[in-house]
Design a protein around this motif. Structure first.
Motif, PDB file in Angstrom:
ATOM      1  N   LEU A 240      21.529  21.276  10.983  1.00  0.00           N
ATOM      2  CA  LEU A 240      21.418  22.548  11.694  1.00  0.00           C
ATOM      3  C   LEU A 240      20.024  22.659  12.279  1.00  0.00           C
ATOM      4  CD1 LEU A 240      23.006  24.804   8.920  1.00  0.00           C
ATOM      5  CD2 LEU A 240      24.167  23.837  10.900  1.00  0.00           C
TER       6      LEU A 240
ATOM      7  N   GLU B  18      17.676  25.283  14.595  1.00  0.00           N
ATOM      8  CA  GLU B  18      17.541  26.580  15.255  1.00  0.00           C
ATOM      9  C   GLU B  18      16.576  26.497  16.426  1.00  0.00           C
ATOM     10  OE1 GLU B  18      17.532  27.603  10.730  1.00  0.00           O
ATOM     11  OE2 GLU B  18      16.592  26.138  12.055  1.00  0.00           O
TER      12      GLU B  18
ATOM     13  N   CYS C  90      21.778  27.997  17.035  1.00  0.00           N
ATOM     14  CA  CYS C  90      21.819  27.024  15.942  1.00  0.00           C
ATOM     15  C   CYS C  90      22.748  25.896  16.364  1.00  0.00           C
ATOM     16  CB  CYS C  90      22.331  27.683  14.672  1.00  0.00           C
ATOM     17  SG  CYS C  90      22.615  26.548  13.295  1.00  0.00           S
TER      18      CYS C  90
ATOM     19  N   MET D 219      29.412  30.006   8.877  1.00  0.00           N
ATOM     20  CA  MET D 219      28.069  29.921   9.456  1.00  0.00           C
ATOM     21  C   MET D 219      27.357  31.249   9.259  1.00  0.00           C
ATOM     22  SD  MET D 219      28.272  26.865  10.420  1.00  0.00           S
ATOM     23  CE  MET D 219      26.655  26.748  11.194  1.00  0.00           C
TER      24      MET D 219
ATOM     25  N   TRP E  23      23.487  33.545   9.337  1.00  0.00           N
ATOM     26  CA  TRP E  23      22.081  33.716   9.704  1.00  0.00           C
ATOM     27  C   TRP E  23      21.417  34.533   8.587  1.00  0.00           C
ATOM     28  CZ3 TRP E  23      19.379  31.436  13.506  1.00  0.00           C
ATOM     29  CH2 TRP E  23      20.084  30.870  14.568  1.00  0.00           C
TER      30      TRP E  23
ATOM     31  N   SER F 178      27.286  36.588   9.535  1.00  0.00           N
ATOM     32  CA  SER F 178      28.044  35.360   9.313  1.00  0.00           C
ATOM     33  C   SER F 178      29.356  35.411  10.078  1.00  0.00           C
ATOM     34  CB  SER F 178      28.320  35.147   7.821  1.00  0.00           C
ATOM     35  OG  SER F 178      29.190  36.149   7.333  1.00  0.00           O
TER      36      SER F 178
ATOM     37  N   ILE G  77      26.731  37.897  16.291  1.00  0.00           N
ATOM     38  CA  ILE G  77      26.860  36.470  16.019  1.00  0.00           C
ATOM     39  C   ILE G  77      28.057  35.945  16.793  1.00  0.00           C
ATOM     40  CG2 ILE G  77      28.265  36.849  13.938  1.00  0.00           C
ATOM     41  CD1 ILE G  77      26.921  34.369  12.720  1.00  0.00           C
TER      42      ILE G  77
ATOM     43  N   CYS H 177      19.423  29.455  10.050  1.00  0.00           N
ATOM     44  CA  CYS H 177      20.852  29.216  10.189  1.00  0.00           C
ATOM     45  C   CYS H 177      21.306  28.451   8.941  1.00  0.00           C
ATOM     46  CB  CYS H 177      21.098  28.374  11.447  1.00  0.00           C
ATOM     47  SG  CYS H 177      22.795  27.887  11.712  1.00  0.00           S
TER      48      CYS H 177
END
Length: 119
Positions: free
Chosen positions: A4, A6, A22, A34, A36, A50, A70, A96
Motif C-alpha cells: 500500500l 499513500e 492509496c 480498506m 484510512w 473504511s 472514501i 491506508c
C-alpha cells in the motif's frame, strides 16, 4: 505480500480540501476491507473511514462524517479519501490499511502521508 502506497498529503488552510490516494497491489481477494486511519502528534492512531475492496458500504468516524468520502478507482487499483471542509484538528499522518475481511485486524499498512491544516 500486499503493498500500500499513500500519496496526496500536504498543507492546506482550514476549510480547504485534499484528496489522498492509496495504491494497492497484490490484493488477491475481493473480501479485503480498506481503511484510512490517522495519528496526530501525541495521540493514538484512530479510525477514519473504511470500505470493502469490492465496493459497497462505507463506514466513517463521527468526526469526519459529511466531510470525508472514501471511494475506489477500479481502473487504477486505488482507494481514495476525499477530505473537504478541513479543520486544524484533522492535522495528522494518514495511513491506508488493509484487512483480509470484516472483523479481522488490519494487517497491511502504508507508510503514511502528512496532512497539515492551518487555521
Amino acid at each position: 505480500q500486499v503493498q500500500l502506497v499513500e500519496s496526496g498529503g500536504g498543507l492546506v488552510q482550514a476549510g480547504g480540501s485534499l484528496r489522498l490516494s492509496c495504491a494497492a497491489s497484490r490484493l488477491t481477494s475481493s473480501t479485503y476491507i480498506m481503511g484510512w486511519f490517522r495519528q496526530a502528534p501525541g495521540k493514538e492512531r484512530e479510525f477514519v473511514a473504511s470500505m470493502r475492496w469490492s465496493g459497497g458500504s462505507t463506514n466513517y468516524a463521527d468526526s469526519v462524517k459529511g466531510r470525508f468520502t472514501i471511494s475506489r478507482d477500479n481502473a487504477k487499483n486505488t482507494v481514495s479519501l476525499q477530505m473537504n471542509s478541513l479543520k486544524p484538528e484533522d492535522t495528522a499522518v494518514y495511513y491506508c490499511a488493509a484487512a483480509r475481511g470484516i472483523g479481522i485486524r488490519y494487517e497491511y499498512w502504508g507508510q503514511g502521508t502528512q496532512v497539515t491544516v492551518s487555521s
